[in-house]
Design a protein around this motif. Structure first.
Motif, PDB file in Angstrom:
ATOM      1  N   ASP A 150       0.785  -0.864   0.382  1.00  0.00           N
ATOM      2  CA  ASP A 150       0.018  -0.299   0.220  1.00  0.00           C
ATOM      3  C   ASP A 150       0.793   1.183  -0.176  1.00  0.00           C
ATOM      4  N   MET A 151       0.923   1.818  -1.204  1.00  0.00           N
ATOM      5  CA  MET A 151       2.402   2.840  -1.049  1.00  0.00           C
ATOM      6  C   MET A 151       2.083   4.019  -0.526  1.00  0.00           C
ATOM      7  N   HIS A 152       3.185   4.357   0.702  1.00  0.00           N
ATOM      8  CA  HIS A 152       3.527   5.463   1.235  1.00  0.00           C
ATOM      9  C   HIS A 152       1.803   5.317   2.293  1.00  0.00           C
TER      10      HIS A 152
ATOM     11  N   ALA B  89      -5.480   4.145   2.932  1.00  0.00           N
ATOM     12  CA  ALA B  89      -5.691   5.984   2.961  1.00  0.00           C
ATOM     13  C   ALA B  89      -7.379   5.427   2.268  1.00  0.00           C
ATOM     14  N   ALA B  90      -7.647   4.485   1.515  1.00  0.00           N
ATOM     15  CA  ALA B  90      -9.340   4.525   1.352  1.00  0.00           C
ATOM     16  C   ALA B  90     -10.085   3.982   2.477  1.00  0.00           C
ATOM     17  N   ALA B  91      -9.263   3.213   3.436  1.00  0.00           N
ATOM     18  CA  ALA B  91      -9.444   2.779   4.429  1.00  0.00           C
ATOM     19  C   ALA B  91     -10.353   4.213   5.795  1.00  0.00           C
ATOM     20  N   SER B  92      -9.455   4.905   5.643  1.00  0.00           N
ATOM     21  CA  SER B  92      -9.183   6.184   6.538  1.00  0.00           C
ATOM     22  C   SER B  92     -10.180   7.021   5.945  1.00  0.00           C
ATOM     23  N   CYS B  93     -10.422   7.101   4.758  1.00  0.00           N
ATOM     24  CA  CYS B  93     -11.025   7.998   3.697  1.00  0.00           C
ATOM     25  C   CYS B  93     -11.571   7.374   2.532  1.00  0.00           C
ATOM     26  N   GLN B  94     -13.225   7.096   3.103  1.00  0.00           N
ATOM     27  CA  GLN B  94     -14.282   6.383   1.506  1.00  0.00           C
ATOM     28  C   GLN B  94     -14.142   7.473   0.845  1.00  0.00           C
ATOM     29  N   GLY B  95     -13.866   8.431   0.380  1.00  0.00           N
ATOM     30  CA  GLY B  95     -14.552   9.377  -0.486  1.00  0.00           C
ATOM     31  C   GLY B  95     -13.854   9.211  -1.725  1.00  0.00           C
ATOM     32  N   PHE B  96     -12.259   8.364  -1.072  1.00  0.00           N
ATOM     33  CA  PHE B  96     -11.456   7.684  -3.137  1.00  0.00           C
ATOM     34  C   PHE B  96     -12.659   7.187  -3.317  1.00  0.00           C
TER      35      PHE B  96
ATOM     36  N   GLU C 262     -21.323  -0.736 -11.525  1.00  0.00           N
ATOM     37  CA  GLU C 262     -21.662  -1.132 -10.471  1.00  0.00           C
ATOM     38  C   GLU C 262     -20.304  -1.673  -9.852  1.00  0.00           C
ATOM     39  N   ARG C 263     -20.321  -1.559  -8.399  1.00  0.00           N
ATOM     40  CA  ARG C 263     -19.395  -2.141  -8.259  1.00  0.00           C
ATOM     41  C   ARG C 263     -19.641  -3.151  -7.109  1.00  0.00           C
ATOM     42  N   VAL C 264     -19.507  -4.203  -7.419  1.00  0.00           N
ATOM     43  CA  VAL C 264     -20.408  -5.449  -7.099  1.00  0.00           C
ATOM     44  C   VAL C 264     -19.147  -7.041  -5.812  1.00  0.00           C
ATOM     45  N   ALA C 265     -17.892  -6.243  -5.869  1.00  0.00           N
ATOM     46  CA  ALA C 265     -16.972  -6.451  -5.310  1.00  0.00           C
ATOM     47  C   ALA C 265     -16.126  -5.255  -4.536  1.00  0.00           C
ATOM     48  N   HIS C 266     -15.644  -5.314  -2.803  1.00  0.00           N
ATOM     49  CA  HIS C 266     -14.700  -4.551  -2.636  1.00  0.00           C
ATOM     50  C   HIS C 266     -13.807  -4.530  -1.642  1.00  0.00           C
ATOM     51  N   ILE C 267     -12.554  -4.606  -1.393  1.00  0.00           N
ATOM     52  CA  ILE C 267     -11.676  -4.742  -1.148  1.00  0.00           C
ATOM     53  C   ILE C 267     -11.950  -4.400   0.651  1.00  0.00           C
ATOM     54  N   LEU C 268     -12.600  -3.325   0.864  1.00  0.00           N
ATOM     55  CA  LEU C 268     -12.308  -2.688   2.106  1.00  0.00           C
ATOM     56  C   LEU C 268     -13.964  -3.247   3.009  1.00  0.00           C
ATOM     57  N   LYS C 269     -14.637  -4.176   2.108  1.00  0.00           N
ATOM     58  CA  LYS C 269     -15.684  -4.988   2.698  1.00  0.00           C
ATOM     59  C   LYS C 269     -15.764  -6.381   2.759  1.00  0.00           C
ATOM     60  N   GLY C 270     -14.075  -6.632   2.909  1.00  0.00           N
ATOM     61  CA  GLY C 270     -13.379  -7.394   3.100  1.00  0.00           C
ATOM     62  C   GLY C 270     -13.227  -8.972   1.443  1.00  0.00           C
ATOM     63  N   ALA C 271     -13.795  -8.290   0.923  1.00  0.00           N
ATOM     64  CA  ALA C 271     -13.587  -9.327  -0.700  1.00  0.00           C
ATOM     65  C   ALA C 271     -11.898  -9.161  -0.875  1.00  0.00           C
ATOM     66  N   ARG C 272     -11.989  -9.808  -2.145  1.00  0.00           N
ATOM     67  CA  ARG C 272     -10.588 -10.592  -2.227  1.00  0.00           C
ATOM     68  C   ARG C 272      -9.452  -9.616  -2.846  1.00  0.00           C
ATOM     69  N   ARG C 273     -10.566  -9.278  -3.773  1.00  0.00           N
ATOM     70  CA  ARG C 273     -10.694  -7.456  -5.362  1.00  0.00           C
ATOM     71  C   ARG C 273     -12.060  -6.944  -5.154  1.00  0.00           C
ATOM     72  N   CYS C 274     -10.703  -5.536  -5.636  1.00  0.00           N
ATOM     73  CA  CYS C 274     -12.649  -5.557  -6.041  1.00  0.00           C
ATOM     74  C   CYS C 274     -12.763  -5.346  -7.293  1.00  0.00           C
TER      75      CYS C 274
END
Length: 210
Positions: free
Chosen positions: A78-80, A164-171, A190-202
């Motif tokens: 996760d860069m920087h 960064a996305a976890a801290s600010c989901q606006g990204f 439509e987003r059908v999978a989301h890493i921040l919700k526990g999926a392996r990938r977006c």
């Protein structure tokens, strides 16, 4: 793209992109013998990068399924991350959430303009999706396009800005808006999978509008 992993860690890239794999599947993907694949996996397991679970499927013999551990996932950085999260927190605390929202929106607008310029000659949906996936892959998202029924799946196997996305989901919100703008009004995104919700990938489902 496997993030330029050394040869002895190529199995990590395959599992990252394709998900948990059997020994036979990995051997085929790596174009080596089963014993060669087993050697790589055992070495990676000893380093704590992969782990195996046993699954029974039908009447056949139980199979070992190899997956990445948290340490293995960390090979795709996760860069920087720490600095970015600190900066996000500082902006939110000092300038307020509205200011942070404006920064995220400005970043999204700049990205959209860059994507539109690079894809301006690609008018066919499939070509446009392939071009978008290529851009995202260059940015570290390990993106791919797959046919899916009457539409497509745009898959991102890695998120280089996950902290960064976890801290600010606006990204994540901005990302979805960018994809919709890039692909145009003739398709639904439509987003059908989301890493921040526990999926392996977006993953994003792209289908014809209407």
């Amino acid at each position: 793209m496997h993030n330029e992993l050394p040869e002895n860690e190529k199995a990590l890239g395959i599992i990252k992109v394709k998900g948990p794999q059997t020994l036979l599947e990995l051997a085929a993907e790596m174009n080596i013998t089963v014993e060669g694949a087993r050697f790589h996996l055992l070495k990676l397991a000893k380093e704590g990068l992969v782990q195996a679970t046993t699954e029974s499927k039908g009447r056949g013999r139980p199979q070992q399924i190899w997956a990445l551990t948290d340490l293995g996932n960390a090979r795709f950085p996760d860069m920087h991350a720490e600095l970015t999260v600190k900066l996000i927190d500082s902006v939110r605390n000092i300038l307020g959430q509205p200011a942070l929202d404006k920064i995220v929106a400005a970043n999204g607008k700049a990205g959209l303009e860059r994507y539109l310029k690079e894809l301006e000659e690609k008018t066919d949906l499939k070509a446009r999706l392939k071009g978008l996936a290529a851009i995202r892959t260059r940015e570290g998202y390990m993106a791919d396009v797959q046919k899916d029924g009457d539409g497509y799946l745009l898959v991102e196997n890695h998120c280089p800005i996950c902290a960064a996305a976890a801290s600010c989901q606006g990204f994540c919100t901005a990302e979805l808006k960018t994809f919709k703008a890039v692909l145009g009004k003739k398709v639904n995104v439509e987003r059908v999978a989301h890493i921040l919700k526990g999926a392996r990938r977006c993953a994003y489902k792209i289908t014809p509008a209407g």
